[in-house]
Structures are given as C-alpha cells and as structure tokens.
Scaffold this motif. Structure first.
Motif, short mmCIF file in Angstrom:
data_model
loop_
_atom_site.label_atom_id
_atom_site.label_comp_id
_atom_site.label_asym_id
_atom_site.label_seq_id
_atom_site.Cartn_x
_atom_site.Cartn_y
_atom_site.Cartn_z
N HIS A 1 86.01 79.36 81.10
CA HIS A 1 84.99 78.09 82.18
C HIS A 1 85.44 78.07 83.08
O HIS A 1 86.75 79.01 83.44
CB HIS A 1 85.71 77.17 80.74
CG HIS A 1 87.54 76.35 81.45
ND1 HIS A 1 88.97 77.03 80.28
CD2 HIS A 1 88.07 75.38 82.10
CE1 HIS A 1 89.29 76.07 80.95
NE2 HIS A 1 88.99 75.22 81.81
N HIS B 1 85.76 72.13 75.75
CA HIS B 1 86.57 71.23 77.24
C HIS B 1 85.36 70.62 77.63
O HIS B 1 85.46 69.37 78.42
CB HIS B 1 87.13 71.87 77.26
CG HIS B 1 88.48 72.14 78.22
ND1 HIS B 1 89.16 71.16 77.97
CD2 HIS B 1 88.30 72.98 79.53
CE1 HIS B 1 89.44 71.48 79.37
NE2 HIS B 1 89.33 72.42 80.55
N HIS C 1 91.50 67.64 77.38
CA HIS C 1 92.30 68.54 76.62
C HIS C 1 92.95 68.46 75.39
O HIS C 1 92.92 66.48 74.40
CB HIS C 1 93.10 68.79 77.10
CG HIS C 1 93.51 69.79 78.33
ND1 HIS C 1 93.36 71.13 78.48
CD2 HIS C 1 93.29 69.69 79.74
CE1 HIS C 1 93.59 71.82 79.64
NE2 HIS C 1 92.72 70.67 79.77
N ASP D 1 91.50 76.23 77.21
CA ASP D 1 91.27 75.53 76.85
C ASP D 1 90.53 74.72 76.06
O ASP D 1 89.30 74.60 76.14
CB ASP D 1 91.48 74.42 78.26
CG ASP D 1 92.41 74.86 80.02
OD1 ASP D 1 92.75 75.89 79.28
OD2 ASP D 1 91.78 74.40 80.50
N HIS E 1 91.10 78.22 85.96
CA HIS E 1 90.45 79.19 85.47
C HIS E 1 90.11 80.25 86.46
O HIS E 1 90.30 81.75 85.32
CB HIS E 1 90.29 78.64 83.98
CG HIS E 1 91.25 78.01 83.37
ND1 HIS E 1 91.88 78.46 82.08
CD2 HIS E 1 91.06 77.14 83.43
CE1 HIS E 1 92.12 77.86 81.73
NE2 HIS E 1 92.79 76.59 81.88
N HIS F 1 86.61 75.73 85.05
CA HIS F 1 87.84 74.70 86.27
C HIS F 1 88.41 76.29 87.01
O HIS F 1 88.81 77.44 86.86
CB HIS F 1 88.64 74.23 84.80
CG HIS F 1 88.41 72.85 84.04
ND1 HIS F 1 89.31 72.53 83.40
CD2 HIS F 1 87.66 72.17 85.12
CE1 HIS F 1 88.43 70.87 83.04
NE2 HIS F 1 87.47 71.18 84.00
ZN ZN Z 1 90.03 73.27 82.27
#
Ligand code: ZN
Length: 485
Positions: free
Chosen positions: A61, A167, A428, A208, A66, A63
């Motif tokens: 994903h 997420h 989360h 996540d 990541h 974020h």
């Molecule tokens: Zn994340």
C-alpha cells in the motif's frame, strides 16, 4: 521459497522483506524508516541486499513507511517492475512526490546551515537529498497496476494475487504462489490458474490490515491458504474501543474545546486517516456541533488524495457507495477550507479560537502540523487530538507520553494544551481483528510477526499459540525463513 527480513522487523516503520522464489528475488514493500533524526538517517544506509539483483517489488500500500524508499532503490540501480493495486498506483505518485519535496527541502536547510557555518555532521550527510522528483518520475515508470483478486503470473512459476486489506484505499494483502515444476503445459499461467497441486509453496504477507467496519473501505478480505504468513502486529497487544465510544469521545473533545474557546489540532496521515475523519465529520456534523467551527485541511497532499478517493468509488464498501451516489462530495463539509499555500497555512495562526486544523504528518515528525503545534501547545485552551499510531521517537509519541516541553523547529515549546488519544479510529486491526483474519486461513499455518514493536508482538504471539497452537516467530533484521519447510 525463502524470506529474508530487512525492515519493520521489531519496529513499525521501514517495511521491507526480501523473497526468493521461482529463481527470482523480490521485495515486499520498500518503506521509509520514520522516527527520530537518528532513525531517519538509516534511510541512507545500504539496503542490506544487492539492489541490482532484485527482480521485482510487490507493494502492499501507499503509506510512506511501505513505499518511501522505492525512489532510492531505483536511484541505486533497481530496474524491475513494481506490482501494486491500481488505487495504490495513483496514491503512490502523490506520496512519493511529497516525500521527494520534503527530502529536497531538508537538503536545502542542511546546505544553508553549513554555508552559515553552523552545520553539523548530520548536515554534511543530509546536504544531498535522499532522492529528488526526477527519481520519483523514474520510479513511477516501473509501476504495474493490478486489480484485487486477479491472479497474475509475474514470472514463470510464480503467481501474485492482491486481496483487499481494508487499511487504506488500494491496500492489499499479498499472496505469492510458487510452483516447483513447470506443469505439463508450456503456458505457466494455465497451470497456475487451475491451482496446480505441484505448487512449491504459498507465502502470504498481510500488509497492514484495517479493522472491520472502517468507514468508506471494505473489510479485509480472507486469504484461503498459506504455508507461511507474515502478519503485521502494530496493535497486536491491544483491543480498540468500540467505534460508538470513539464517536462519543470525539464529540466530547469538540464540545470541550468549543467551551474552552480554543482550537483543535489533529495530526493526521494524509492518506486514509484524513479521509476517514472528514467522512466522520460529515456524518456527525450536527451531533458534534461542527457547523460553528472553521475546519482547515492544511495539507495539499491530503487534498490531492481526496481526488484519488473520489476516482475509486468502486472500491468503497456498500454504505459509502450509497453515500457517494447521493452526494458527489461527501468528504467536503461546507465549512471545510483547503489551505494550499504556505501563506494560507500561516494565516490559520491568526485564529484564536474555533478552528479545527487537520495537518500532516500523522506522527508530527514533519510537515505543517509542527508549525501549528508550536503555536498551539503553550495554551491550555487548545486541544491536540491524536487519532493514529505514534511511533517511538516521534514528536507525536513524546506528546502522547506527556512531555512537559518539546523541541519543535529549533524552539523549546512548553506543553499546556490538552492532549487526547482516540484509538478507535485506527486504520490497523487490533488483536481481535488480527486473530480473526488469521483464523480464516486454512490449517493454522506458521506465522512470522512483523511491523510491530515487541510489546505488541509478544502478546500477539502468545494468543496465536494459545488459540491456534501456531508456530510463531518474531522477525528480527537479517532473519531468514523458508516457506513450507
Ligand atoms: Zn499503513
């Protein structure tokens, strides 16, 4: 198949796992390390593997913890495809461009300090930006976008399927299926789509995972089978409050803040949390008395992300799709102001009371929120509302832990503002959610816990052993693990 753990093995940021499968070397994620300045300096270190030998990346994903080192990977010689979900591909551009701009601004500041003769060793290291907008543009050319639940042969004998992780928009759990034999056909896809029994192993990386019932998004999709599961455990040690309790608590904070004639500062991730908050604002505007506030979204990046969300309504859950069908802009309250320029942002400082300010970064270790905190923290009438995870070493964590003074942008700032942590909005899954997701996988496969500090991973490991008799390990940097061995 074999996994080697590099990042987010004993910490929450810097997600990066190396997989050897079907004669290839892949990375699962390539995230930025976030935290104190010393933590973040590690982003410049060697990756811990030979970059040129990596054949492909699978990105869970968008974020930044990541995806944030992807441009550095390309800068250092990576030339393969970056497989990811379609909405993540759109978000990736926004995230990486923002990250490059921050890196370039940091480098300029370091250069200035050195020129003025007040630079440090750290400034020497930081005068060269981690990466630039050109590196980001080159990185984006490597992206290969996929849909959820569409098994794709990414190499002979290796099939990738992305499943909705619930997420943030586009977030995925990753399923990699390796076959040890080429099957009887010449077209590898043929054997794989039939679920050929000669497969060599199934590796599942949770990415996540979101909690069930997250506004806008669908619940995490079940993954049917695995020989090894890499499971995130950010909140493996706790249970979230019920969503209703969270809604009531948010309402109380806004009412108290109104009565104390203050402002509310909300550090929020530009992707996910901000959109969820704005959606909650629209749904509860009357209950929370929001019409009397001025609401500022002080994050050009979050504003761009609103646009990406609006382009991917097809990925929303049923309720959100209904809301969108009746209203083309459910994330945009009539009293929502988007602060685009620095001047817009600075103008907010002149407002004494009645402003709700949502700004990045989510852990207050960068971005415009630092300016707002510097201004607002010294006064008791103001409120700071934490709605997401605050990693060790960040300004957000120090505030949540009750620091009486904090250092922001070179200033010592006394903290008198009231602080609130509202956990129920987390992106989360909590321990129960993680266990539910794991329970849906056939036959209680072995688990390696990643993406959590030890005080979260240890209780999670205990529960997995107690309830499923599962073989559980806590990943450490440099650990290796065979899949299906
Ligand atoms: Zn994340």
């Amino acid at each position: 198949m074999r996994v080697i753990f590099h990042g987010a093995a004993g910490e929450v940021t810097g997600s990066c796992h190396e997989v050897h499968a079907a004669g290839l070397r892949l990375l699962l994620d390539c995230g930025l390390i976030q935290g104190s300045r010393a933590d973040e300096a590690r982003n410049r270190d060697d990756f811990g593997f030979d970059v040129a030998a990596i054949d492909a990346v699978v990105l869970s994903h968008a974020h930044i913890d990541h995806c944030g080192r992807l441009p550095l990977l390309v800068k250092r010689g990576f030339r393969g495809p970056i497989w990811t979900q379609r909405a993540t591909a759109d978000l990736l551009k926004v995230m990486l461009e923002d990250s490059a701009k921050l890196a370039m601004a940091d480098a300029e500041r370091a250069e200035r300090r050195l020129k003025e003769g007040r630079g440090s060793r750290d400034d020497e290291d930081e005068r060269e930006p981690l990466y630039t907008l050109d590196d980001v543009a080159r990185t984006l050319k490597h992206v290969r976008a996929l849909d959820y639940d569409a098994p794709t042969v990414i190499a002979p004998g290796l099939t990738l399927t992305l499943r909705d992780a619930g997420h943030i928009l586009g977030s995925a759990s990753v399923e990699l299926v390796e076959r040890t034999t080429a099957g009887n056909g010449t077209d590898p896809s043929d054997a794989v789509t039939r679920g050929d029994a000669s497969r060599g192993g199934v590796l599942v990386f949770s990415g996540d995972l979101g909690p069930k019932g997250t506004p806008i998004l669908r619940d995490p999709a079940p993954v049917p089978r695995a020989d090894l599961v890499l499971l995130e455990s950010t909140y493996g040690g706790r249970l979230h409050r019920e969503r209703e309790a969270t809604v009531a608590e948010l309402g109380r904070v806004f009412r108290d803040a109104w009565e104390s004639r203050g402002c509310v500062v909300i550090p929020a991730f530009a992707v996910g949390r901000t959109q969820e908050l704005l959606y909650a604002f629209a749904q509860h505007a009357d209950d929370w008395g929001l019409h009397r506030w001025r609401v500022f979204l002080d994050s050009p990046m979050a504003a761009k992300v609103l646009g990406v969300y609006e382009r991917h309504v097809g990925l929303f859950d049923d309720e959100a799709r209904r809301v969108w069908a009746g209203n083309p802009h459910p994330l945009r309250l009539p009293n929502l102001h988007l602060a685009e320029s620095t001047e817009d942002s600075m103008a907010i400082n002149r407002i004494e009371s009645g402003a709700i300010i949502i700004a990045g970064s989510g852990m207050a270790n960068g971005g415009r929120v630092r300016h707002h905190l510097r201004h607002r923290l010294p006064f008791e009438r103001n409120h700071v509302l934490f709605v997401g995870y605050q990693a060790a070493g960040t300004l957000g964590r120090r505030l949540v832990d009750g620091a009486a003074y904090v250092r922001i942008l070179g200033h010592e700032v006394p903290v008198h503002a009231q602080r609130h942590t509202v956990g129920g909005l987390s992106a989360h899954a909590d321990q129960a959610g993680l266990l539910d997701w794991y329970a849906q996988i056939d036959g209680a496969p072995p688990v390696v816990l990643v993406h959590g500090e030890d005080d979260a991973r240890e209780p999670m490991a205990r529960e997995l052993r107690r309830r499923f008799d599962a073989d559980v390990e806590l990943a450490r940097p440099g650990d290796e693990r065979d899949v299906g061995a």
